[in-house]
Scaffold this active site. Structure first.
Site, short mmCIF file in Angstrom:
data_model
loop_
_atom_site.label_atom_id
_atom_site.label_comp_id
_atom_site.label_asym_id
_atom_site.label_seq_id
_atom_site.Cartn_x
_atom_site.Cartn_y
_atom_site.Cartn_z
N LYS A 1 2.39 2.08 -5.16
CA LYS A 1 3.09 1.58 -6.34
C LYS A 1 2.28 1.79 -7.61
O LYS A 1 2.85 2.09 -8.66
CB LYS A 1 3.39 0.08 -6.18
CG LYS A 1 4.36 -0.22 -5.06
CD LYS A 1 4.60 -1.71 -4.94
CE LYS A 1 3.41 -2.49 -4.46
NZ LYS A 1 2.95 -2.20 -3.10
N GLN B 1 2.17 -6.00 -3.18
CA GLN B 1 2.52 -6.07 -1.75
C GLN B 1 3.84 -5.32 -1.51
O GLN B 1 4.14 -4.40 -2.25
CB GLN B 1 2.59 -7.53 -1.26
CG GLN B 1 1.25 -8.24 -1.21
CD GLN B 1 0.79 -8.75 -2.55
OE1 GLN B 1 1.52 -9.40 -3.27
NE2 GLN B 1 -0.45 -8.48 -2.91
N GLY C 1 -4.32 -4.30 -4.45
CA GLY C 1 -5.30 -3.30 -4.89
C GLY C 1 -4.54 -2.04 -5.22
O GLY C 1 -4.07 -1.34 -4.33
N HIS C 2 -4.34 -1.79 -6.50
CA HIS C 2 -3.60 -0.60 -6.90
C HIS C 2 -4.58 0.50 -7.29
O HIS C 2 -5.30 0.37 -8.27
CB HIS C 2 -2.65 -0.93 -8.05
CG HIS C 2 -1.51 -1.81 -7.62
ND1 HIS C 2 -0.71 -2.49 -8.49
CD2 HIS C 2 -1.03 -2.10 -6.39
CE1 HIS C 2 0.21 -3.17 -7.81
NE2 HIS C 2 0.02 -2.95 -6.53
N ASP D 1 0.81 -1.22 0.00
CA ASP D 1 0.00 0.00 0.00
C ASP D 1 0.84 1.27 0.00
O ASP D 1 0.43 2.30 0.51
CB ASP D 1 -0.97 0.04 1.20
CG ASP D 1 -1.80 -1.22 1.29
OD1 ASP D 1 -2.30 -1.66 0.25
OD2 ASP D 1 -1.94 -1.77 2.40
P1 IMP Z 1 -2.62 -12.72 1.64
O1 IMP Z 1 -1.66 -12.19 0.63
O2 IMP Z 1 -4.05 -12.40 1.30
O3 IMP Z 1 -2.39 -14.17 1.94
O4 IMP Z 1 -2.34 -11.95 3.03
C1 IMP Z 1 -1.14 -12.12 3.77
C2 IMP Z 1 -0.71 -10.80 4.40
O5 IMP Z 1 -0.36 -9.88 3.38
C3 IMP Z 1 -1.80 -10.10 5.22
O6 IMP Z 1 -1.18 -9.40 6.29
C4 IMP Z 1 -2.40 -9.12 4.24
O7 IMP Z 1 -3.02 -8.02 4.89
C5 IMP Z 1 -1.15 -8.68 3.49
N1 IMP Z 1 -1.43 -8.21 2.14
C6 IMP Z 1 -1.69 -8.94 1.04
N2 IMP Z 1 -1.86 -8.15 -0.03
C7 IMP Z 1 -1.67 -6.90 0.39
C8 IMP Z 1 -1.67 -5.63 -0.27
O8 IMP Z 1 -1.86 -5.50 -1.49
N3 IMP Z 1 -1.43 -4.55 0.52
C9 IMP Z 1 -1.17 -4.66 1.85
N4 IMP Z 1 -1.14 -5.80 2.50
C10 IMP Z 1 -1.39 -6.93 1.77
#
Ligand code: IMP
Length: 425
Positions: A17, A223, A41-42, A14
């Site tokens: 990017k 991420q 989520g961009h 977040d």
């Molecule tokens: P997962 O990727 O859904 O398995 O989540 C694993 C961890 O990564 C959790 O703490 C999520 O909140 C975090 N996470 C996954 N995608 C994002 C993102 O795009 N932005 C921020 N945190 C993310």
């Protein structure tokens, strides 16, 4: 003059990017997404219109740019088709000439999402996005994944699912969920075939061809570094490799010697989900940042945990990724703070640590400095028009991390950006 730029997040995701890829991608011929899935989520705002992209590279918003989705992205066909439709409805061209998806990409299916949800009810919850990402990557490395090209042949798809589904359903039952019907799943998946098949390609060969032509290629990560499955705050991480080095391994092209790596960071820190966050402010300051920065997840809507800038973690992330330039986002959010808390080091007993490994984060005490703030609103200002303390903040961040700040973002719109120098030249 780099022909290749990698845009990577230096915190817990977040960082902004999407906006950086949108800006730099406008001067590229190809934009590649190399890991993650619909957990990302961009958010990009173009002339007041807000667009949130989850699986399609942000380059899709720039005409002429070819967008590539590599084989290590896990794709949810359901939401991918939705994303394509909403982009088309918003006036963007989504055709095979603009979007190529690796034939080998693994699919995120309904049972992956069910497993993710069920595990998140348990005591060891990670705070995932519940988009099925972890279970889909598990299947990929366990060699029981279903790949997107399996959609092109109903018999092959059915036989693959017949092999892998019973074990997944047994696990779902064990965790107290409802098993998935093979027939319904095949029928649902085949309904996406017609839309998706024309986009499937050998993306490695395509990228190699574009590299050989000398085209500008931008790699977009999702991420952030601290969520990397190997180098992040394990086990509170996502299930993919989020660093810049992974861009090449995961798309099958050799790393050019002159690649630029743009590390994207916010002027403060946020995190969604569980795990260590030593500079977190859960009081007034955290609320101030959340409200002014609109810190709610673009994918799940969850309020983000907010806190102070963490320079030792940023040094680690910059070192790990080989960052050549920084993009400092959301500087405008700090306006109104008389003093800005910044973590400049960590302390363990009498020892002071200036670069911290994520695995140590839970054990160390942050050392804060208060940097002078400013009251003026920054949106729409040029670099010269920035208050002195804001300019000093940018310089101090650059010095502390050891890389030049090429981009300063002062608002969500494309135009609210200071481009201090051109990364492509
Ligand atoms: P997962 O990727 O859904 O398995 O989540 C694993 C961890 O990564 C959790 O703490 C999520 O909140 C975090 N996470 C996954 N995608 C994002 C993102 O795009 N932005 C921020 N945190 C993310």
């Amino acid at each position: 003059m780099p022909r290749c730029v990698v845009v990577v997040g230096l915190q817990w995701g977040d960082e902004g990017k999407g906006k950086v890829v949108d800006l730099l991608g406008a001067e590229a011929q190809v934009v590649v997404r190399y890991q993650g899935g619909a957990n990302a989520g961009h958010t990009i705002v173009v002339s007041g219109q807000k667009i949130v992209l989850h699986q399609i590279p942000s380059g899709i918003l720039t005409p002429e740019v070819l967008c590539v989705v590599g084989p290590a992205v896990v794709l949810d066909p359901e939401t991918l088709v939705e994303e394509m439709k909403s982009l088309t409805a918003a006036g963007y061209e989504v055709t095979p000439a603009r979007l190529a998806i690796s034939r080998s990409a693994n699919l995120v299916l309904s049972y992956h999402k069910e497993l993710d949800r069920l595990r998140e009810r348990g005591p060891g919850r990670i705070g995932t996005t519940c988009r099925g990402i972890g279970p889909a990557y598990e299947d990929m490395v366990a060699r029981r994944g279903v790949r997107i090209f399996d959609l092109c042949d109903a018999d092959r798809l059915r036989s693959r699912l017949r092999e892998v589904l019973p074990e997944r359903n047994a696990l779902i039952l064990h965790l107290g969920g409802s098993p998935v019907s093979l027939d319904e799943l095949v029928e649902r998946l085949m309904s996406f075939r017609q839309v998706l098949e024309p986009f499937l390609a050998d993306t490695r060969a395509l990228l190699w061809e574009r590299f050989c032509k000398g085209e500008r290629v931008l790699f977009e990560s999702a991420q952030g570094t601290l969520l990397d499955v190997l180098y992040g705050t394990y086990p509170f991480v996502t299930s993919s490799l989020t660093t810049a080095m992974a861009a090449f391994a995961l798309t099958g092209v050799p790393m050019p010697s002159d690649a630029a790596v743009v590390g994207v960071m916010k002027a403060y820190t946020t995190r969604v989900g569980a795990g260590p966050f030593p500079t977190e402010h859960d009081g007034q300051m955290g609320e101030y940042l959340r409200t002014r920065g609109k810190e709610y997840g673009a994918t799940t809507g969850r309020p983000r945990r907010c806190g102070a800038l963490d320079l030792p973690s940023l040094r680690y992330a910059a070192q790990l990724n080989g960052v050549s330039h920084l993009a400092l986002m959301k500087l405008d959010v700090l306006s109104g703070l008389e003093e800005i808390p910044v973590c400049v080091a960590y302390r363990r007993a009498n020892q002071v640590v200036e670069t911290v490994e994520p695995s140590q984060l839970g054990e160390l005490q942050p050392v804060f400095e208060m940097w002078p703030g400013w009251t003026q609103d920054l949106v729409g200002r040029s670099e010269k028009e920035l208050p002195e303390n804001a300019r000093a903040f940018v310089e101090r961040v650059s010095r502390a991390i050891g890389a030049p700040v090429a981009i300063v973002s002062l608002g969500s719109d494309r135009k609210d950006t200071i481009l201090r120098f051109n990364i492509w030249s």
